[in-house]
Design a protein around this motif. Structure first.
Motif, PDB file in Angstrom:
ATOM      1  N   ASP A 189       0.828  -1.209   0.000  1.00 31.36           N
ATOM      2  CA  ASP A 189       0.000   0.000   0.000  1.00 31.36           C
ATOM      3  C   ASP A 189       0.863   1.259   0.000  1.00 31.36           C
ATOM      4  O   ASP A 189       0.523   2.251  -0.664  1.00 31.36           O
ATOM      5  N   ASP A 190       1.969   1.238   0.746  1.00 28.85           N
ATOM      6  CA  ASP A 190       2.862   2.406   0.760  1.00 28.85           C
ATOM      7  C   ASP A 190       3.358   2.721  -0.649  1.00 28.85           C
ATOM      8  O   ASP A 190       3.375   3.887  -1.073  1.00 28.85           O
ATOM      9  N   LEU A 191       3.754   1.691  -1.381  1.00 22.17           N
ATOM     10  CA  LEU A 191       4.274   1.883  -2.734  1.00 22.17           C
ATOM     11  C   LEU A 191       3.169   2.329  -3.690  1.00 22.17           C
ATOM     12  O   LEU A 191       3.395   3.200  -4.543  1.00 22.17           O
ATOM     13  N   ALA A 192       1.976   1.759  -3.524  1.00 20.88           N
ATOM     14  CA  ALA A 192       0.859   2.130  -4.399  1.00 20.88           C
ATOM     15  C   ALA A 192       0.449   3.583  -4.173  1.00 20.88           C
ATOM     16  O   ALA A 192       0.185   4.325  -5.133  1.00 20.88           O
ATOM     17  N   VAL A 193       0.376   4.005  -2.910  1.00 25.38           N
ATOM     18  CA  VAL A 193       0.032   5.386  -2.588  1.00 25.38           C
ATOM     19  C   VAL A 193       1.077   6.338  -3.166  1.00 25.38           C
ATOM     20  O   VAL A 193       0.749   7.399  -3.714  1.00 25.38           O
ATOM     21  N   THR A 194       2.339   5.960  -3.072  1.00 24.49           N
ATOM     22  CA  THR A 194       3.417   6.802  -3.599  1.00 24.49           C
ATOM     23  C   THR A 194       3.268   7.005  -5.101  1.00 24.49           C
ATOM     24  O   THR A 194       3.392   8.126  -5.612  1.00 24.49           O
ATOM     25  N   ARG A 195       2.989   5.917  -5.821  1.00 19.99           N
ATOM     26  CA  ARG A 195       2.812   6.017  -7.275  1.00 19.99           C
ATOM     27  C   ARG A 195       1.622   6.915  -7.613  1.00 19.99           C
ATOM     28  O   ARG A 195       1.681   7.737  -8.546  1.00 19.99           O
ATOM     29  N   GLN A 196       0.536   6.747  -6.872  1.00 18.27           N
ATOM     30  CA  GLN A 196      -0.664   7.547  -7.122  1.00 18.27           C
ATOM     31  C   GLN A 196      -0.405   9.033  -6.881  1.00 18.27           C
ATOM     32  O   GLN A 196      -0.801   9.887  -7.683  1.00 18.27           O
ATOM     33  N   LEU A 197       0.287   9.346  -5.791  1.00 16.77           N
ATOM     34  CA  LEU A 197       0.568  10.739  -5.469  1.00 16.77           C
ATOM     35  C   LEU A 197       1.552  11.354  -6.459  1.00 16.77           C
ATOM     36  O   LEU A 197       1.413  12.526  -6.838  1.00 16.77           O
ATOM     37  N   SER A 200      13.970   6.263   3.110  1.00 22.03           N
ATOM     38  CA  SER A 200      13.599   7.136   1.981  1.00 22.03           C
ATOM     39  C   SER A 200      13.332   6.300   0.745  1.00 22.03           C
ATOM     40  O   SER A 200      14.219   5.579   0.273  1.00 22.03           O
ATOM     41  N   LEU A 201      12.103   6.393   0.221  1.00 20.59           N
ATOM     42  CA  LEU A 201      11.800   5.670  -1.020  1.00 20.59           C
ATOM     43  C   LEU A 201      12.600   6.228  -2.173  1.00 20.59           C
ATOM     44  O   LEU A 201      12.989   5.483  -3.065  1.00 20.59           O
ATOM     45  N   MET A 202      12.860   7.518  -2.167  1.00 19.71           N
ATOM     46  CA  MET A 202      13.661   8.127  -3.220  1.00 19.71           C
ATOM     47  C   MET A 202      15.075   7.552  -3.224  1.00 19.71           C
ATOM     48  O   MET A 202      15.604   7.154  -4.259  1.00 19.71           O
ATOM     49  N   GLU A 203      15.704   7.501  -2.065  1.00 22.77           N
ATOM     50  CA  GLU A 203      17.086   7.002  -1.969  1.00 22.77           C
ATOM     51  C   GLU A 203      17.186   5.529  -2.303  1.00 22.77           C
ATOM     52  O   GLU A 203      18.251   5.055  -2.722  1.00 22.77           O
ATOM     53  N   ASN A 204      16.087   4.802  -2.130  1.00 26.91           N
ATOM     54  CA  ASN A 204      16.090   3.370  -2.423  1.00 26.91           C
ATOM     55  C   ASN A 204      15.493   3.030  -3.774  1.00 26.91           C
ATOM     56  O   ASN A 204      15.156   1.868  -4.050  1.00 26.91           O
ATOM     57  N   GLY A 205      15.335   4.052  -4.640  1.00 32.35           N
ATOM     58  CA  GLY A 205      14.890   3.820  -6.004  1.00 32.35           C
ATOM     59  C   GLY A 205      13.462   3.353  -6.130  1.00 32.35           C
ATOM     60  O   GLY A 205      13.108   2.669  -7.107  1.00 32.35           O
ATOM     61  N   GLN A 206      12.593   3.722  -5.174  1.00 34.22           N
ATOM     62  CA  GLN A 206      11.200   3.252  -5.172  1.00 34.22           C
ATOM     63  C   GLN A 206      10.206   4.384  -5.389  1.00 34.22           C
ATOM     64  O   GLN A 206       9.010   4.201  -5.203  1.00 34.22           O
ATOM     65  N   LEU A 207      10.697   5.552  -5.788  1.00 31.44           N
ATOM     66  CA  LEU A 207       9.802   6.675  -6.014  1.00 31.44           C
ATOM     67  C   LEU A 207       9.444   6.778  -7.487  1.00 31.44           C
ATOM     68  O   LEU A 207      10.347   6.790  -8.317  1.00 31.44           O
ATOM     69  N   ALA A 239       1.903  10.574  -9.611  1.00 31.26           N
ATOM     70  CA  ALA A 239       1.174  10.836 -10.855  1.00 31.26           C
ATOM     71  C   ALA A 239       0.279  12.064 -10.718  1.00 31.26           C
ATOM     72  O   ALA A 239       0.210  12.910 -11.625  1.00 31.26           O
ATOM     73  N   ALA A 240      -0.413  12.192  -9.583  1.00 29.25           N
ATOM     74  CA  ALA A 240      -1.276  13.347  -9.359  1.00 29.25           C
ATOM     75  C   ALA A 240      -0.452  14.628  -9.297  1.00 29.25           C
ATOM     76  O   ALA A 240      -0.846  15.669  -9.829  1.00 29.25           O
ATOM     77  N   GLY A 241       0.703  14.553  -8.645  1.00 27.58           N
ATOM     78  CA  GLY A 241       1.569  15.719  -8.541  1.00 27.58           C
ATOM     79  C   GLY A 241       2.065  16.187  -9.899  1.00 27.58           C
ATOM     80  O   GLY A 241       2.156  17.394 -10.154  1.00 27.58           O
ATOM     81  N   GLU A 242       2.365  15.247 -10.779  1.00 27.26           N
ATOM     82  CA  GLU A 242       2.811  15.618 -12.121  1.00 27.26           C
ATOM     83  C   GLU A 242       1.719  16.363 -12.878  1.00 27.26           C
ATOM     84  O   GLU A 242       1.980  17.316 -13.614  1.00 27.26           O
ATOM     85  N   THR A 243       0.474  15.952 -12.674  1.00 26.90           N
ATOM     86  CA  THR A 243      -0.654  16.638 -13.307  1.00 26.90           C
ATOM     87  C   THR A 243      -0.828  18.048 -12.758  1.00 26.90           C
ATOM     88  O   THR A 243      -1.123  18.987 -13.502  1.00 26.90           O
ATOM     89  N   LEU A 244      -0.611  18.198 -11.437  1.00 23.68           N
ATOM     90  CA  LEU A 244      -0.810  19.493 -10.781  1.00 23.68           C
ATOM     91  C   LEU A 244       0.406  20.415 -10.889  1.00 23.68           C
ATOM     92  O   LEU A 244       0.320  21.598 -10.565  1.00 23.68           O
ATOM     93  N   GLY A 245       1.531  19.867 -11.314  1.00 23.64           N
ATOM     94  CA  GLY A 245       2.754  20.674 -11.360  1.00 23.64           C
ATOM     95  C   GLY A 245       3.413  20.814 -10.008  1.00 23.64           C
ATOM     96  O   GLY A 245       4.147  21.776  -9.757  1.00 23.64           O
ATOM     97  N   ILE A 246       3.158  19.865  -9.112  1.00 24.93           N
ATOM     98  CA  ILE A 246       3.781  19.842  -7.777  1.00 24.93           C
ATOM     99  C   ILE A 246       4.552  18.525  -7.650  1.00 24.93           C
ATOM    100  O   ILE A 246       3.950  17.455  -7.618  1.00 24.93           O
ATOM    101  N   ARG A 247       5.858  18.608  -7.596  1.00 25.87           N
ATOM    102  CA  ARG A 247       6.683  17.407  -7.558  1.00 25.87           C
ATOM    103  C   ARG A 247       6.599  16.708  -6.202  1.00 25.87           C
ATOM    104  O   ARG A 247       6.609  17.368  -5.158  1.00 25.87           O
ATOM    105  N   VAL A 248       6.521  15.396  -6.222  1.00 28.94           N
ATOM    106  CA  VAL A 248       6.648  14.598  -5.003  1.00 28.94           C
ATOM    107  C   VAL A 248       8.110  14.179  -4.925  1.00 28.94           C
ATOM    108  O   VAL A 248       8.563  13.308  -5.666  1.00 28.94           O
ATOM    109  N   LEU A 249       8.872  14.823  -4.044  1.00 33.44           N
ATOM    110  CA  LEU A 249      10.312  14.599  -3.978  1.00 33.44           C
ATOM    111  C   LEU A 249      10.681  13.309  -3.266  1.00 33.44           C
ATOM    112  O   LEU A 249      11.693  12.687  -3.575  1.00 33.44           O
TER     113      LEU A 249
END
Length: 219
Positions: free
Chosen positions: A180-188, A212-219, A190-200
């Motif tokens: 669920d953590d990974l699925a929520v991250t993917r959903q957010l 950090s999902l970013m540091e572990n290549g999961q973002l 994608a939504a951020g890209e549409t809104l022009g707000i990056r999920v770092l």
């Protein structure tokens, strides 16, 4: 939950603060020190827990009316809490803190690690990756039903944020991201890209460390 008088002397909040410093106390213990005592109906720890639940829900700017609605909280204690929060906000608010690495965000959220339920947080950032605000979005297990993009991005849009970092605690202490953590991250993301707000990043944390999902290549 034990009453203060039932704890060994060096484990009582005020004595613990004197011995180890305020940073060693949990949010519950800090509120207990601030309140000083309970009353005939409710002990200070129970009163602090009720206040903490409200603050987790409404944020760090509750009104006196919201506080006195809590059983056991009178106007004197409510005024003390409201004044204390406003003073802290004016002096040490995170606004303007620059986030260069995931570890820079950890001090802003670490105090939420002692919650018994998962707290999903969102840090709004400006174009220079400086903190605009840190907010609790939802309380409960992280899944796509509770953590919906409209709830996560509502305040960052008002903030005119350029980016966000989302985070949540794992009360179990295990920092491995769930499905669920990974699925929520993917959903957010994608939504951020549409809104022009990056999920770092999406950070999972406990009292001792973060993942950090970013540091572990999961973002």
């Amino acid at each position: 939950m034990k009453r203060v008088q039932e704890l060994p002397l060096d484990e009582r909040p005020r004595e613990k603060l004197h011995k180890m410093g305020a940073q060693a106390l949990s949010d519950l213990e800090l509120l207990a020190v601030l309140l000083g005592s309970g009353n005939r109906q409710v002990d200070v720890f129970t009163l602090s827990a009720r206040l903490l639940a409200l603050l987790d829900s409404v944020g760090t700017a509750p009104t006196v009316e919201e506080l006195v609605a809590i059983p056991g909280v009178g106007r004197a204690k409510a005024s003390l809490v409201v004044a204390g929060l406003e003073f802290a906000r004016r002096r040490i608010r995170p606004h303007g803190v620059k986030i260069a690495l995931p570890s820079d965000a950890y001090p802003l959220i670490r105090h939420m690690a002692d919650r018994t339920r998962e707290q999903f947080l969102c840090i709004s950032l400006n174009g220079a990756n400086e903190v605009i605000a840190v907010r609790t979005v939802s309380v409960g297990l992280v899944n796509r039903a509770l953590v919906h993009p409209r709830e996560v991005f509502a305040d960052p849009i008002t903030d005119r944020a350029s980016a966000v970092i989302v985070a949540h605690n794992h009360p179990s202490g295990n920092l491995a991201p769930s499905t669920d953590d990974l699925a929520v991250t993917r959903q957010l993301k994608a939504a951020g890209e549409t809104l022009g707000i990056r999920v770092l990043d999406h950070i999972i944390f406990n009292h001792e460390r973060q993942y950090s999902l970013m540091e572990n290549g999961q973002l």
